[in-house]
Scaffold this motif. Structure first.
Motif, PDB file in Angstrom:
ATOM      1  N   ALA A 175       0.944  -1.489  -0.372  1.00  0.00           N
ATOM      2  CA  ALA A 175      -0.424  -0.444   0.356  1.00  0.00           C
ATOM      3  C   ALA A 175       1.134   1.288  -0.035  1.00  0.00           C
ATOM      4  O   ALA A 175       2.229   1.034  -0.014  1.00  0.00           O
ATOM      5  CB  ALA A 175      -0.960   0.089   1.537  1.00  0.00           C
ATOM      6  N   ILE A 176       0.192   2.726  -0.623  1.00  0.00           N
ATOM      7  CA  ILE A 176       1.112   3.430   0.091  1.00  0.00           C
ATOM      8  C   ILE A 176       0.601   4.452   0.938  1.00  0.00           C
ATOM      9  O   ILE A 176      -0.896   4.407   1.393  1.00  0.00           O
ATOM     10  CB  ILE A 176       0.845   4.292  -1.355  1.00  0.00           C
ATOM     11  N   LYS A 177       1.220   5.405   1.453  1.00  0.00           N
ATOM     12  CA  LYS A 177       0.594   6.312   2.434  1.00  0.00           C
ATOM     13  C   LYS A 177       1.017   7.498   2.780  1.00  0.00           C
ATOM     14  O   LYS A 177       2.350   7.706   1.908  1.00  0.00           O
ATOM     15  CB  LYS A 177       1.690   6.190   3.625  1.00  0.00           C
ATOM     16  N   VAL A 178       0.190   8.185   1.776  1.00  0.00           N
ATOM     17  CA  VAL A 178       0.348   9.896   2.151  1.00  0.00           C
ATOM     18  C   VAL A 178      -0.390  10.967   2.989  1.00  0.00           C
ATOM     19  O   VAL A 178      -1.512  10.453   3.939  1.00  0.00           O
ATOM     20  CB  VAL A 178      -0.899   9.840   0.617  1.00  0.00           C
ATOM     21  N   PRO A 202       6.509  11.797  -5.254  1.00  0.00           N
ATOM     22  CA  PRO A 202       8.569  11.776  -5.358  1.00  0.00           C
ATOM     23  C   PRO A 202       8.065  10.724  -4.432  1.00  0.00           C
ATOM     24  O   PRO A 202       7.068  10.137  -3.617  1.00  0.00           O
ATOM     25  CB  PRO A 202       9.009  12.545  -4.384  1.00  0.00           C
ATOM     26  N   ARG A 203       8.185   9.643  -3.785  1.00  0.00           N
ATOM     27  CA  ARG A 203       9.016   8.549  -3.247  1.00  0.00           C
ATOM     28  C   ARG A 203      10.342   9.011  -2.447  1.00  0.00           C
ATOM     29  O   ARG A 203      10.933   9.489  -1.971  1.00  0.00           O
ATOM     30  CB  ARG A 203       9.362   7.356  -3.755  1.00  0.00           C
ATOM     31  N   VAL A 204       9.132   8.638  -1.031  1.00  0.00           N
ATOM     32  CA  VAL A 204      10.394   9.551   0.166  1.00  0.00           C
ATOM     33  C   VAL A 204      10.130   7.640   0.909  1.00  0.00           C
ATOM     34  O   VAL A 204       9.624   6.784   0.756  1.00  0.00           O
ATOM     35  CB  VAL A 204       9.132  10.072   1.513  1.00  0.00           C
ATOM     36  N   LYS A 205      11.777   7.645   0.885  1.00  0.00           N
ATOM     37  CA  LYS A 205      12.249   6.167   2.344  1.00  0.00           C
ATOM     38  C   LYS A 205      13.115   5.859   2.625  1.00  0.00           C
ATOM     39  O   LYS A 205      13.686   7.149   2.924  1.00  0.00           O
ATOM     40  CB  LYS A 205      11.880   5.247   0.244  1.00  0.00           C
ATOM     41  N   TYR A 206      13.457   4.752   3.127  1.00  0.00           N
ATOM     42  CA  TYR A 206      14.697   5.054   3.755  1.00  0.00           C
ATOM     43  C   TYR A 206      15.661   4.838   3.520  1.00  0.00           C
ATOM     44  O   TYR A 206      15.784   4.882   2.175  1.00  0.00           O
ATOM     45  CB  TYR A 206      15.035   3.851   5.202  1.00  0.00           C
ATOM     46  N   LYS A 226      10.384  11.541 -10.721  1.00  0.00           N
ATOM     47  CA  LYS A 226      10.835  12.388  -9.391  1.00  0.00           C
ATOM     48  C   LYS A 226      12.085  11.646  -8.623  1.00  0.00           C
ATOM     49  O   LYS A 226      11.857  10.480  -8.230  1.00  0.00           O
ATOM     50  CB  LYS A 226       9.151  13.017  -8.785  1.00  0.00           C
ATOM     51  N   ALA A 227      13.047  12.657  -8.433  1.00  0.00           N
ATOM     52  CA  ALA A 227      14.419  11.775  -7.419  1.00  0.00           C
ATOM     53  C   ALA A 227      12.947  12.008  -5.694  1.00  0.00           C
ATOM     54  O   ALA A 227      12.657  12.343  -5.139  1.00  0.00           O
ATOM     55  CB  ALA A 227      14.969  12.804  -7.491  1.00  0.00           C
ATOM     56  N   PRO A 228      13.422  10.511  -5.757  1.00  0.00           N
ATOM     57  CA  PRO A 228      13.020  10.254  -4.379  1.00  0.00           C
ATOM     58  C   PRO A 228      13.767  11.016  -3.259  1.00  0.00           C
ATOM     59  O   PRO A 228      14.507  11.771  -3.134  1.00  0.00           O
ATOM     60  CB  PRO A 228      13.452   8.598  -3.981  1.00  0.00           C
ATOM     61  N   ASP A 245       4.239  16.344  -1.640  1.00  0.00           N
ATOM     62  CA  ASP A 245       3.145  15.178  -2.148  1.00  0.00           C
ATOM     63  C   ASP A 245       3.340  13.295  -2.328  1.00  0.00           C
ATOM     64  O   ASP A 245       2.853  12.788  -3.428  1.00  0.00           O
ATOM     65  CB  ASP A 245       2.782  15.794  -3.648  1.00  0.00           C
ATOM     66  N   ALA A 246       4.615  13.597  -1.340  1.00  0.00           N
ATOM     67  CA  ALA A 246       5.230  12.488  -1.346  1.00  0.00           C
ATOM     68  C   ALA A 246       4.578  11.543  -0.713  1.00  0.00           C
ATOM     69  O   ALA A 246       3.291  10.996  -0.676  1.00  0.00           O
ATOM     70  CB  ALA A 246       6.717  12.604  -0.971  1.00  0.00           C
ATOM     71  N   TYR A 247       4.758   9.837  -1.379  1.00  0.00           N
ATOM     72  CA  TYR A 247       4.098   9.265  -0.705  1.00  0.00           C
ATOM     73  C   TYR A 247       5.462   7.474  -0.069  1.00  0.00           C
ATOM     74  O   TYR A 247       6.356   7.974  -0.504  1.00  0.00           O
ATOM     75  CB  TYR A 247       3.047   7.932  -1.832  1.00  0.00           C
ATOM     76  N   TYR A 248       4.984   7.670   0.699  1.00  0.00           N
ATOM     77  CA  TYR A 248       5.280   6.015   0.957  1.00  0.00           C
ATOM     78  C   TYR A 248       5.145   4.731   0.933  1.00  0.00           C
ATOM     79  O   TYR A 248       3.666   3.746   0.846  1.00  0.00           O
ATOM     80  CB  TYR A 248       5.746   5.849   2.727  1.00  0.00           C
ATOM     81  N   ILE A 249       5.841   3.791   0.801  1.00  0.00           N
ATOM     82  CA  ILE A 249       5.287   2.143   0.696  1.00  0.00           C
ATOM     83  C   ILE A 249       5.678   1.740   2.513  1.00  0.00           C
ATOM     84  O   ILE A 249       6.456   1.525   2.327  1.00  0.00           O
ATOM     85  CB  ILE A 249       5.709   1.643  -0.994  1.00  0.00           C
ATOM     86  N   GLU A 250       4.273   0.459   2.223  1.00  0.00           N
ATOM     87  CA  GLU A 250       4.581  -0.109   3.420  1.00  0.00           C
ATOM     88  C   GLU A 250       3.385  -0.844   3.171  1.00  0.00           C
ATOM     89  O   GLU A 250       2.943  -0.928   2.255  1.00  0.00           O
ATOM     90  CB  GLU A 250       4.074   0.898   4.578  1.00  0.00           C
ATOM     91  N   THR A 251       2.654  -1.519   4.440  1.00  0.00           N
ATOM     92  CA  THR A 251       2.290  -3.309   4.626  1.00  0.00           C
ATOM     93  C   THR A 251       0.562  -2.694   4.080  1.00  0.00           C
ATOM     94  O   THR A 251      -0.141  -2.213   5.499  1.00  0.00           O
ATOM     95  CB  THR A 251       2.577  -3.965   5.461  1.00  0.00           C
ATOM     96  N   ALA A 252      -0.208  -2.957   3.675  1.00  0.00           N
ATOM     97  CA  ALA A 252      -1.898  -2.751   3.408  1.00  0.00           C
ATOM     98  C   ALA A 252      -2.466  -3.134   5.010  1.00  0.00           C
ATOM     99  O   ALA A 252      -2.289  -4.424   4.721  1.00  0.00           O
ATOM    100  CB  ALA A 252      -2.264  -3.188   2.177  1.00  0.00           C
ATOM    101  N   LEU A 253      -2.602  -2.630   5.434  1.00  0.00           N
ATOM    102  CA  LEU A 253      -3.787  -3.087   6.935  1.00  0.00           C
ATOM    103  C   LEU A 253      -4.895  -3.094   6.699  1.00  0.00           C
ATOM    104  O   LEU A 253      -5.381  -2.365   5.968  1.00  0.00           O
ATOM    105  CB  LEU A 253      -2.570  -2.758   7.625  1.00  0.00           C
TER     106      LEU A 253
END
Length: 321
Positions: A175-178, A202-206, A226-228, A245-253
């Motif tokens: 899932a994505i978190k926004v 853009p994606r925000v990530k570790y 877009k650059a992460p 407007d970034a999104y973050y990828i995680e587990t869908a709960l």
């Protein structure tokens, strides 16, 4: 290098900002900048790069910070031993987590139940293999981690090598978190997103994900235009979701597994069109007998991921205690 400088470097790395770090440390921005500069001069290399988006560690800085985290954990344990010597009746529970908010919620419940005078809780928030190393090195009694299907065999083999047992709790799709900075946040009719819908954001990530199974979004069918945004801090991830407007990828709960009190201004939307899944599970040393507090914590975590326990249940129990 002084203990104060270690604390300063780790706080700057955690917040991604000299200003925010200075505020949390109760020092002036100029004093903090000077302390970091003096340490860089002493070491002979730059620890942080200053950018328009804040500060990020240099490659040499990342290596240094990894060692400083280990030193800081050792210092915490020295302080804990000193505290336990003065308070022999106090129980201690240490957990390493890949940033699952339910851990903080359940630990908060346990603190209220037993009282902070009788229970000392330490929560180490990490990502990737860091939580597993903390458990393997006996710094943490248990951990809560995530295994990606595209890297599952490697990760499970790594844990076996470390002498760690992985106990699956929940398997979910991605899932994505926004946050409110992303237009997807406001579309109430949106039941899921596709890879094509994410190309403009853009994606925000570790930063450690640069080497992980999701280093490239090609496997998910997402075309990155877009650059992460890279960070080593969960706080910065939440900040970027709030202010960009970034999104973050995680587990869908499921909805009942959201900790809404902690993140009220976030929305999690299932990602369709990807074969990658993730499995959340708890870890401990193989054949290790959990203490009373750890056993109660794991029981609550299992009930949480089984859908038997909700945030409202825990809040109601908090009020009772």
């Amino acid at each position: 290098m002084t203990l104060e400088q270690i604390k300063y470097v780790l706080e700057v790395e955690s917040t991604g900002s000299i200003n925010r770090a200075a505020a949390k440390l109760f020092v002036t921005q100029s004093a903090l900048s000077m302390a970091i500069k003096n340490l860089e001069d002493e070491l002979g290399y730059q620890i942080f790069l200053r950018t328009n988006r804040g500060v990020i560690p240099t490659p040499s800085g990342k290596s240094l910070i990894a060692y400083l985290h280990a030193i800081n954990i050792q210092l915490d344990h020295i302080n804990k031993l000193s505290y336990q010597g003065d308070h022999p009746s106090v129980k201690t529970f240490v957990i390493a987590t890949d940033g699952f908010t339910c851990c903080s919620m359940i630990c908060g419940y346990l603190l209220k139940k037993y009282g902070s005078k009788n229970l000392q809780v330490e929560i180490y928030s990490s990502y990737g293999d860091q939580s597993r190393i903390l458990v393997a090195e006996r710094f943490a009694e248990v951990g809560l981690t995530r295994v990606w299907s595209c890297n599952q065999q490697i990760e499970l083999r790594q844990m076996r090598t470390l002498g760690i047992a992985f106990h699956p709790l929940y398997k979910g799709e991605l899932a994505i978190k926004v946050g409110p900075g992303n237009p997807l946040f406001y579309d109430k009719n949106l039941e899921y997103v596709t890879p094509e819908m994410l190309s403009e954001f853009p994606r925000v990530k570790y930063d450690c994900e640069e080497r992980g199974p999701l280093a490239s979004l090609t496997s998910l069918g997402i075309r990155e235009t877009k650059a992460p945004i890279l960070t080593s801090s969960r706080a910065v991830i939440n900040d970027m979701l709030a202010y960009s407007d970034a999104y973050y990828i995680e587990t869908a709960l499921p909805e009942n597994m959201f900790c809404k009190r902690a993140t009220p201004e976030r929305r999690v939307i299932p990602l369709r069109g990807s074969s990658v899944t993730s499995t959340i599970g708890w870890i401990a040393l193989k054949d290790y007998r959990l203490g009373d507090i750890a056993s109660e914590f794991i029981d609550m975590v299992e009930r949480w991921f089984n859908g038997e326990l909700s945030e409202m249940n825990i809040i109601a129990a908090d009020n009772y205690h």
